[in-house]
Design a protein around this motif. Sequence first.
Motif, short mmCIF file in Angstrom:
data_model
loop_
_atom_site.label_atom_id
_atom_site.label_comp_id
_atom_site.label_asym_id
_atom_site.label_seq_id
_atom_site.Cartn_x
_atom_site.Cartn_y
_atom_site.Cartn_z
N ASN A 25 0.91 -1.18 -0.05
CA ASN A 25 0.05 -0.02 -0.04
C ASN A 25 0.88 1.25 0.00
OD1 ASN A 25 -1.69 -2.31 1.41
ND2 ASN A 25 -3.30 -0.95 0.85
N VAL A 26 0.57 2.15 -0.88
CA VAL A 26 1.33 3.40 -1.13
C VAL A 26 0.97 4.30 -0.28
CG1 VAL A 26 2.18 5.17 -2.58
CG2 VAL A 26 2.03 3.04 -3.35
N ILE A 27 1.82 5.01 0.64
CA ILE A 27 1.44 6.03 1.49
C ILE A 27 2.27 7.11 1.49
CG2 ILE A 27 2.58 5.32 3.67
CD1 ILE A 27 -0.53 5.24 4.98
N GLY A 28 1.97 8.32 2.05
CA GLY A 28 3.03 9.28 2.08
C GLY A 28 2.12 10.62 2.21
N GLN A 40 1.95 -3.34 5.64
CA GLN A 40 3.00 -2.87 5.19
C GLN A 40 2.85 -1.80 4.17
OE1 GLN A 40 4.59 -6.25 3.06
NE2 GLN A 40 6.52 -6.01 4.07
N PHE A 41 3.56 -0.69 4.18
CA PHE A 41 3.35 0.53 3.41
C PHE A 41 4.87 0.61 2.64
CE2 PHE A 41 0.48 1.32 7.03
CZ PHE A 41 -0.60 1.37 6.11
N ILE A 98 7.58 -4.78 -3.82
CA ILE A 98 8.12 -3.50 -3.31
C ILE A 98 7.49 -3.15 -1.84
CG2 ILE A 98 8.64 -1.13 -3.71
CD1 ILE A 98 10.31 -3.04 -6.00
N ALA A 99 8.12 -3.02 -0.77
CA ALA A 99 7.62 -2.51 0.25
C ALA A 99 8.65 -1.83 1.25
CB ALA A 99 6.77 -3.62 1.14
N GLY A 100 8.09 -1.02 2.17
CA GLY A 100 9.07 -0.43 3.07
C GLY A 100 9.38 -1.61 4.11
N GLU A 101 10.66 -1.57 4.57
CA GLU A 101 11.00 -2.68 5.67
C GLU A 101 10.11 -2.82 6.99
OE1 GLU A 101 14.60 -1.97 7.56
OE2 GLU A 101 14.46 -3.91 8.92
N GLY A 102 9.76 -3.94 7.32
CA GLY A 102 8.97 -4.13 8.56
C GLY A 102 7.65 -4.10 8.28
N THR A 159 8.12 0.81 6.72
CA THR A 159 6.70 1.03 6.74
C THR A 159 6.45 1.98 7.88
OG1 THR A 159 6.29 -1.21 5.84
CG2 THR A 159 4.81 -0.45 7.66
N ALA A 160 7.17 1.68 9.03
CA ALA A 160 6.86 2.78 10.16
C ALA A 160 7.18 4.35 9.70
CB ALA A 160 7.41 2.06 11.26
N VAL A 161 8.27 4.35 9.18
CA VAL A 161 8.69 5.78 8.83
C VAL A 161 7.78 6.29 7.72
CG1 VAL A 161 10.48 7.17 7.90
CG2 VAL A 161 11.15 5.50 9.53
N ALA A 162 7.33 5.48 6.82
CA ALA A 162 6.47 5.84 5.66
C ALA A 162 5.07 6.32 6.41
CB ALA A 162 6.05 4.90 4.78
#
Lengths: 293, 343
Positions: B175-178, B205-206, B230-234, B303-306
């Motif tokens: 999931n794209v987030i920002g 997961q983001f 493709i995903a952010g870590e964690g 993921t958490a930072v995103a």
Amino acid sequence: MPDARVIPLDPEGHQPTATPSPRSTFWDFVRRRIMGNYVVDDFGFDADLTEHLLLPPLRPLFERWFRVEVRGIDRVPSEGGALIVANHSGTIAVDSVMTQMALFDHHPAHRHLRMLGADLVFDTPFVGEVARKAGHTLACMPDAQRLLSRGEVVGVWPEGFKGIGKPFSERYKLQRFGRGGFVSAALRARVPIIPTAIVGAEEIYPMIGNISPLARLLGLPYVPVTPTFPWLGPLGLIPLPSRWIIEFGEPVHTEDLVGDIDDPMAVLELTDAVRERIQQSLYRLLVQRESTF
Amino acid sequence: MGRVVLVTGASRHLGGLMVRALARDPGVARVIGVDVVPPHRPLPGAEFIRADIRNPVIGKVLRSADVDTVVHMGVIATPMQAGGRTAMKEINVIGTMQLLAACQKAPSVTRVIVKSSSSVYGAGPRDPALFTEDMSPQHPPTSGWAKDSVEVEGYVRGFARRRPDVSVAILRLANVIGPRVETAMTEYFTLPVVPTVLGYDARLQFVHEDDAISALHRATSSGISGVFNIAGEGIIALSQAVRRTGRPSVPVPGALLGIVGRGIAPTRLVDFSREQVRFLTYGRGIDTSRATRDLGFTARRSTAVAFDEFLGGYDLSPALAESVISGVTSAARMLTTRGGSRA
């Protein structure tokens, strides 16, 4: 608290406390939870919650109610992966939770046991949620290998529902051990298998009957009848205070057995060998345990 | 000679970011954005063609501009954006078919990059903790965007077989987030009250919007073929994510989530389809090691930072909760201190 607070406290200054008092640790915990400031691993394991909220209420059960005696804990490595294989009993999987407790409280490295559970567990509301947060995941090859290769201690109860749901008359008789998937996982990850025997869990809810039509209706493996359940209602959920021994056995090293991964015969033989070891330990421990309660 | 890149879905946020990123790339000579609606923001250094990829006219665009790289980002996630589920399916599936048919007939095309989604893995209790690209779904998606993505990937694989000379990369984005992107998930977390599924806590997961663009950009310039997660870590638990927003959550039984959710937000593009409810129940994780190894891409933000950057962009924080808890904590500390000094 005889040895607490040797430094005189200055209410104006912001002196960092060297050792936080249990109460401030508690408030820090509450704060982290409310703010969402904690880390959950890829499997959904919430170490913060497990250490501060899930395990503490089980500690009296472990220490006072079942008076669990832990043997051979030093056979579990302090670092790196290991596979704990144990017998399963007791109608409700209290034995696995007590093993997790033993490993966390009694192992010098305070290791978390990561168990592999049936998919029914993860499809049940609340149960599945808590199981994931406590570090457990679905019993499938990818997850087993991922955990072991990350150097976690993984726990499996290969008897599954056949083990915990067996009648009291068959206590301490190991059921079939499935297809030996756990052995393949350990071989692939080259981690030791630690055969573990748990004595005492059989007597907590002696299952004398099974309302199988109701079980079929509810889609459950069994609906137990014990001397106290369902006769005493919620009181029947109190486990009998049996005396427990959890013995971590001599590890089976797998480094030299990697060639056997693709040999189903060798895998089944090793599975049987592990099962036999646990069975022998159970008989020995039963003789050594002086009384059931 | 620089490359000529065509980007579909250029008028939406991510498509626009991609067009702008490619326009800044010295290795790219021309960037052509395509969409059915004009872009909200200008696309400096790029050309824009208002065209429907469902229309064979797209073939003419490919030929006349000698396009060699096609980045397909025109798969729509929510019915609201397309004007209904039927139109959405039409755009996603028929649009992809037409686009790929046009690519197949265009000899200039040597590279196709498709933005897909991790939703193709479905969601359910028998899922492994993390999906790798080779695993088949345990609970295949049966409806909505996820089903469309599965079908889109099917057509892309068919195209790759028919044009083996073209390098084809499929990027399955979490999931794209920002701070700026608007998706069903950002809408969900900005609801005044966030409904969650009682008795379950999904693993989420983001991937940060800028990381998603970096990944697509990387795939565009590398020319490598394959499917990549493709995903952010964690991961972050759904309950944890809601706590970080500072919004109250109300757990409701999964079967009622749709009704309750639509009651809270009748007009928003937040998604409470059956597939999305399954996702909000069980969640999902994907393994990104192949992208790291073969594509040389690792998301810069976990993921958490995103998620925290999304909170920053939408001005969400557990401020009220924080002030309450600090008050209680300091009061408790004071009591503890008094008790301690007396002892």
